[in-house]
Design an enzyme around this catalytic site. Structure first.
Site, PDB file in Angstrom:
ATOM      1  N   GLY A  21      31.412 -31.586   7.593  1.00 19.47           N
ATOM      2  CA  GLY A  21      30.592 -30.404   6.692  1.00 19.47           C
ATOM      3  C   GLY A  21      30.625 -30.710   5.342  1.00 19.47           C
ATOM      4  O   GLY A  21      30.486 -29.841   4.556  1.00 19.47           O
ATOM      5  N   GLY A  23      28.636 -32.368   3.718  1.00 20.08           N
ATOM      6  CA  GLY A  23      27.330 -32.300   2.987  1.00 20.08           C
ATOM      7  C   GLY A  23      26.710 -33.804   2.912  1.00 20.08           C
ATOM      8  O   GLY A  23      25.748 -33.989   2.628  1.00 20.08           O
ATOM      9  N   SER A  25      24.800 -35.187   5.508  1.00 25.22           N
ATOM     10  CA  SER A  25      23.607 -35.136   6.154  1.00 25.22           C
ATOM     11  C   SER A  25      22.595 -34.596   5.236  1.00 25.22           C
ATOM     12  O   SER A  25      21.519 -34.973   4.900  1.00 25.22           O
ATOM     13  CB  SER A  25      23.285 -34.512   7.451  1.00 25.22           C
ATOM     14  OG  SER A  25      24.347 -34.588   8.296  1.00 25.22           O
ATOM     15  N   ASP A  88      24.047 -41.856   7.162  1.00 28.04           N
ATOM     16  CA  ASP A  88      24.825 -40.641   7.195  1.00 28.04           C
ATOM     17  C   ASP A  88      26.198 -40.928   8.087  1.00 28.04           C
ATOM     18  O   ASP A  88      25.930 -40.728   9.110  1.00 28.04           O
ATOM     19  CB  ASP A  88      23.997 -39.633   7.770  1.00 28.04           C
ATOM     20  CG  ASP A  88      24.877 -38.255   8.122  1.00 28.04           C
ATOM     21  OD1 ASP A  88      25.954 -38.007   7.770  1.00 28.04           O
ATOM     22  OD2 ASP A  88      24.351 -37.487   8.947  1.00 28.04           O
ATOM     23  N   ARG A  89      27.277 -41.365   7.376  1.00 23.77           N
ATOM     24  CA  ARG A  89      28.696 -41.826   7.891  1.00 23.77           C
ATOM     25  C   ARG A  89      28.218 -43.187   8.661  1.00 23.77           C
ATOM     26  O   ARG A  89      27.359 -43.554   9.306  1.00 23.77           O
ATOM     27  CB  ARG A  89      29.139 -40.699   8.990  1.00 23.77           C
ATOM     28  CG  ARG A  89      30.730 -40.938   8.754  1.00 23.77           C
ATOM     29  CD  ARG A  89      31.391 -39.933   9.909  1.00 23.77           C
ATOM     30  NE  ARG A  89      32.158 -38.934   9.465  1.00 23.77           N
ATOM     31  CZ  ARG A  89      32.102 -37.740   9.780  1.00 23.77           C
ATOM     32  NH1 ARG A  89      31.388 -37.324  10.789  1.00 23.77           N
ATOM     33  NH2 ARG A  89      32.797 -36.847   9.291  1.00 23.77           N
ATOM     34  N   ASP A  94      34.796 -44.896  11.285  1.00 25.58           N
ATOM     35  CA  ASP A  94      35.339 -44.841  12.464  1.00 25.58           C
ATOM     36  C   ASP A  94      36.798 -44.717  12.916  1.00 25.58           C
ATOM     37  O   ASP A  94      37.103 -44.044  13.437  1.00 25.58           O
ATOM     38  CB  ASP A  94      34.771 -45.898  13.489  1.00 25.58           C
ATOM     39  CG  ASP A  94      33.558 -45.404  14.147  1.00 25.58           C
ATOM     40  OD1 ASP A  94      32.635 -45.057  13.615  1.00 25.58           O
ATOM     41  OD2 ASP A  94      33.776 -45.375  15.431  1.00 25.58           O
TER      42      ASP A  94
END
Ligand SMILES: Nc1ncnc2c1ncn2[C@@H]1O[C@H](COP(=O)(O)OP(=O)(O)OP(=O)(O)O)[C@@H](O)[C@H]1O
Ligand SMILES: Nc1nc(=O)c2ncn([C@H]3C[C@H](O)[C@@H](CO)O3)c2[nH]1
Length: 225
Positions: A21, A23, A25, A88-89, A94
């Protein structure tokens, strides 16, 4: 705006990082528009395991980690081959989730070892690609309170603390892992954005300021004219 890369392959690859959450994306979308390029979003909407994981982490943690690892490997491989890209990530985040799952008893030591071997193998493959690493990591830093309010605001049903109070402790753990992860990240240059005070979603001036901050850093890296 002219984007060019003086390094190998004439491309720029930016990866977003940060807690759930934060931000990523939202900023990835804005950066993609700014760059005029493709954005590789995290595999959430069609993810067949994510909601199951939130219901029963012990049963689905390993499967979810393998699912994300595979998707992230696929995305970064494509991004390394294409023109300018935003991720996005990325695969570099991981292990944070895997290690937390191990600490919480959701994956066994054998699963942890197998996963780490697989991850190392995949990262080795990336070293053999024409582009070997991202050009810049953009880390969005938010407080725990902001994280919770953004998760609530976004409203994915399986992530809601209201229906599963135990999730608050999990989110606290995820949030707590990030400062050290960011400090230790050394794959590429990195930049930290204050996602608490800067509203790059609703305030165009804030967005402009963030894009400017990223552009300035890219200029210092000789990646932007
Ligand atoms: N800087 C910001 N200011 C105000 N609202 C924001 C900001 N960043 C994100 N949001 C809002 O917070 C919610 C979560 O944002 P987003 O989905 O971009 O996060 P994320 O980091 O990609 O999350 P996840 O890790 O779960 O994929 C969305 O409702 C978004 O509109
Ligand atoms: N367990 C676990 N491992 C991961 O590698 C991972 N990557 C993302 N997520 C969860 C966080 C958000 O709910 C949602 C979107 O980020 O997916 C993960 N969960």
């Amino acid at each position: 705006m002219c984007w060019f890369n003086l390094e190998e392959e004439n491309t720029i690859l930016i990866v977003l990082a940060g807690t759930i959450g934060a931000g990523k994306s939202s900023l990835a979308k804005a950066l993609g528009e700014h760059l005029g390029t493709e954005v590789f979003y995290e595999a959430v909407d069609n993810n067949p395991v994510l909601d199951l994981y939130y219901e029963d982490p012990k049963k689905y943690a390993f499967l979810l980690q393998i699912y994300f690892l595979n998707k992230r490997f696929e995305s970064i491989k494509m991004a390394y081959r294409q023109d300018n890209n935003v991720l996005d990530r990325s695969i570099f985040e991981d292990e944070l989730f895997l290690t937390l799952n191990y600490k919480n008893g959701n994956v066994t030591k054998t699963e942890l070892d197998i996963y780490k071997d697989l991850l190392a193998n995949m990262l080795e493959e990336l070293e053999g690609m024409p582009k070997k690493r991202p050009d810049l990591l953009v880390y969005i830093d938010v407080s725990f309170e902001t994280m919770l309010s953004r998760i609530a605001q976004r409203g994915r049903s399986f992530e809601q603390v209201e229906s599963q109070p135990g999730l608050e402790e999990y989110y606290n753990q995820v949030h707590g892992e990030y400062p050290e992860w960011y400090e230790n990240y050394d794959v590429s240059p990195k930049i930290k954005i204050d996602g608490d005070s800067i509203d790059f979603v609703n305030n165009p001036e804030d967005l402009e300021a963030v894009l400017q901050q990223i552009d300035d850093r890219l200029r210092k890296l000789d990646l932007l004219a």
